[in-house]
Design an enzyme around this catalytic site. Structure first.
Site, short mmCIF file in Angstrom:
data_model
loop_
_atom_site.label_atom_id
_atom_site.label_comp_id
_atom_site.label_asym_id
_atom_site.label_seq_id
_atom_site.Cartn_x
_atom_site.Cartn_y
_atom_site.Cartn_z
N SER A 1 0.83 -1.21 0.00
CA SER A 1 0.00 0.00 0.00
C SER A 1 0.87 1.26 0.00
CB SER A 1 -0.89 0.00 1.25
OG SER A 1 -1.64 1.19 1.30
N LYS B 1 -3.75 2.29 -2.10
CA LYS B 1 -3.50 3.33 -1.09
C LYS B 1 -4.60 3.23 -0.04
CE LYS B 1 -1.80 7.13 0.65
NZ LYS B 1 -0.72 6.84 1.60
N SER B 2 -4.32 3.57 1.21
CA SER B 2 -5.35 3.44 2.25
C SER B 2 -6.51 4.39 1.97
CB SER B 2 -4.76 3.75 3.63
OG SER B 2 -3.84 2.76 4.01
N ASN C 1 8.28 9.01 5.52
CA ASN C 1 7.13 9.70 4.93
C ASN C 1 6.11 10.05 5.99
OD1 ASN C 1 4.23 8.43 4.57
ND2 ASN C 1 5.68 6.71 4.65
N LEU D 1 -2.33 9.94 5.01
CA LEU D 1 -3.50 9.21 4.50
C LEU D 1 -4.33 10.01 3.49
CD1 LEU D 1 -4.52 7.64 7.95
CD2 LEU D 1 -3.43 6.43 6.06
N CYS E 1 -0.55 3.05 10.65
CA CYS E 1 0.07 4.30 10.20
C CYS E 1 0.60 5.03 11.43
CB CYS E 1 -0.94 5.17 9.45
SG CYS E 1 -0.23 6.76 8.97
N ILE F 1 5.66 -5.59 8.37
CA ILE F 1 5.33 -4.52 9.29
C ILE F 1 5.01 -3.21 8.52
CG2 ILE F 1 6.71 -5.31 11.25
CD1 ILE F 1 9.00 -3.46 10.19
N GLY G 1 8.57 -4.81 4.32
CA GLY G 1 9.54 -3.91 4.94
C GLY G 1 10.92 -4.13 4.34
C1 SIN Z 1 0.32 7.77 4.90
O1 SIN Z 1 -0.52 7.97 4.02
O2 SIN Z 1 0.57 8.62 5.73
C2 SIN Z 1 1.03 6.45 4.97
C3 SIN Z 1 0.13 5.36 5.42
C4 SIN Z 1 0.75 4.48 6.44
O3 SIN Z 1 1.86 4.69 6.92
O4 SIN Z 1 0.08 3.51 6.84
#
Ligand code: SIN
Length: 302
Positions: free
Chosen positions: A21, A45-46, A69, A73, A128, A189, A241
């Protein structure tokens, strides 16, 4: 050639390499491109209940051995993303929808919308490390995790996986909560909570201050987590990971993963990494006399 086909419940994959993702997975077209490049399955993507902008820039720092990063989300919301998913159905490989929410009700709503749009499975983002009220804030309490997984698993008919955070004292307690709640697999993870500071500007680089570290630097942490989970759980484990090469994937399989996800490496080197990894893995298994991935796991877990 050794057959690398693998199943997680009703999710049938031609090979164990999934797109993780968050990387090149925001549109239907990008997801199909990853499938055509050799991904056995792709994770989106979430997606949340409502559209969300995420954190302002800067939200990504590139380091010699990974990324930090804090995207926050960003996503178009479940209704808009369901429309997008429908444009690629029936898809050439399984699409697993990563979903996030603040509570059981939200998780059930997004998971149901994704199943209805054709997703072959759901990956609950309980990990996240940098979004207030979501992800890891919910995913470090075993009782809460069990209740959220139970709610989703009893509402959808596709397999339900939960992506776990390494930012906890005992990841196996969270894994057990997923299994007890009726989850079909754990994904281990997500990123390690991290921070970068600019000495020149004397302030954290990311607008959100905190972010999550991914890439090769986290691989030993992921391998250890999968190894520990394998000794405690009966449900499949998806390793993720820092996987960049077939050798990295072999480590996760020997630790106990049934399949694995590739994220940062796809961003860094392109979707060709899927075939490089699966081809290299097959060559290794043949040259070392492994008939299947379970034999690799058995060689390490005695
Ligand atoms: C994000 O969109 O901030 C990353 C998502 C995640 O780390 O699960």
């Amino acid at each position: 050639m050794i057959d690398l086909a693998v199943e997680i419940g009703t999710i049938r994959m031609s090979n164990p390499a999934m797109l993780a993702s968050g990387v090149m997975d925001e549109t239907g077209e990008a997801l199909v491109r990853m499938m055509e490049a050799g991904a056995g399955a792709v994770v989106t993507k979430s997606i949340g209940v409502a559209a969300h902008d995420g954190h302002p820039n800067p939200c990504l720092v590139e380091l010699p051995h990974g990324y930090v990063n804090a995207m926050g989300l960003p996503n178009p919301g479940m209704d808009r993303f369901a429309e997008e998913l429908r444009t690629i159905m029936p898809a050439p490989a399984p699409v697993i929808a990563s979903v996030y929410a603040a509570d059981e009700e939200g998780f059930v709503a997004v998971a149901a919308a994704m199943e209805d749009a054709g997703a072959a499975g759901v990956e609950m983002n309980l990990s996240c490390p940098h979004a207030a009220g979501f992800g890891m804030e919910l995913g470090t309490d075993p009782a809460r995790v069990r209740s959220m997984v139970e709610a989703v698993a009893s509402s959808v008919s596709v397999p339900v996986m939960a992506k776990l955070t390494p930012n906890t004292a005992d990841i196996t307690a969270i894994g057990r909560a997923v299994e007890d709640g009726g989850g079909d697999a754990v994904v281990a993870i997500n990123t390690l909570r991290a921070m970068c500071i600019s000495p020149e500007f004397a302030r954290p680089v990311l607008s959100n201050r905190y972010g999550g570290l991914s890439g090769p630097a986290v691989r030993p942490v992921g391998v250890r987590a999968v190894y520990d989970l394998r000794r405690e759980l009966s449900i499949p484990i998806v390793g993720v990971g820092g996987i960049e090469t077939w050798r990295d994937a072999a480590e996760y399989i020997m630790a106990g993963a049934s399949c694995f996800q590739v994220g940062s490496a796809v961003g860094r080197r392109g979707p060709e990494v899927f075939r490089e990894i699966t081809g290299g893995l097959q060559a290794f298994m043949e040259s070392h006399g492994y008939a299947g991935m379970k034999d690799m796991e058995a060689a390490v877990h005695d």
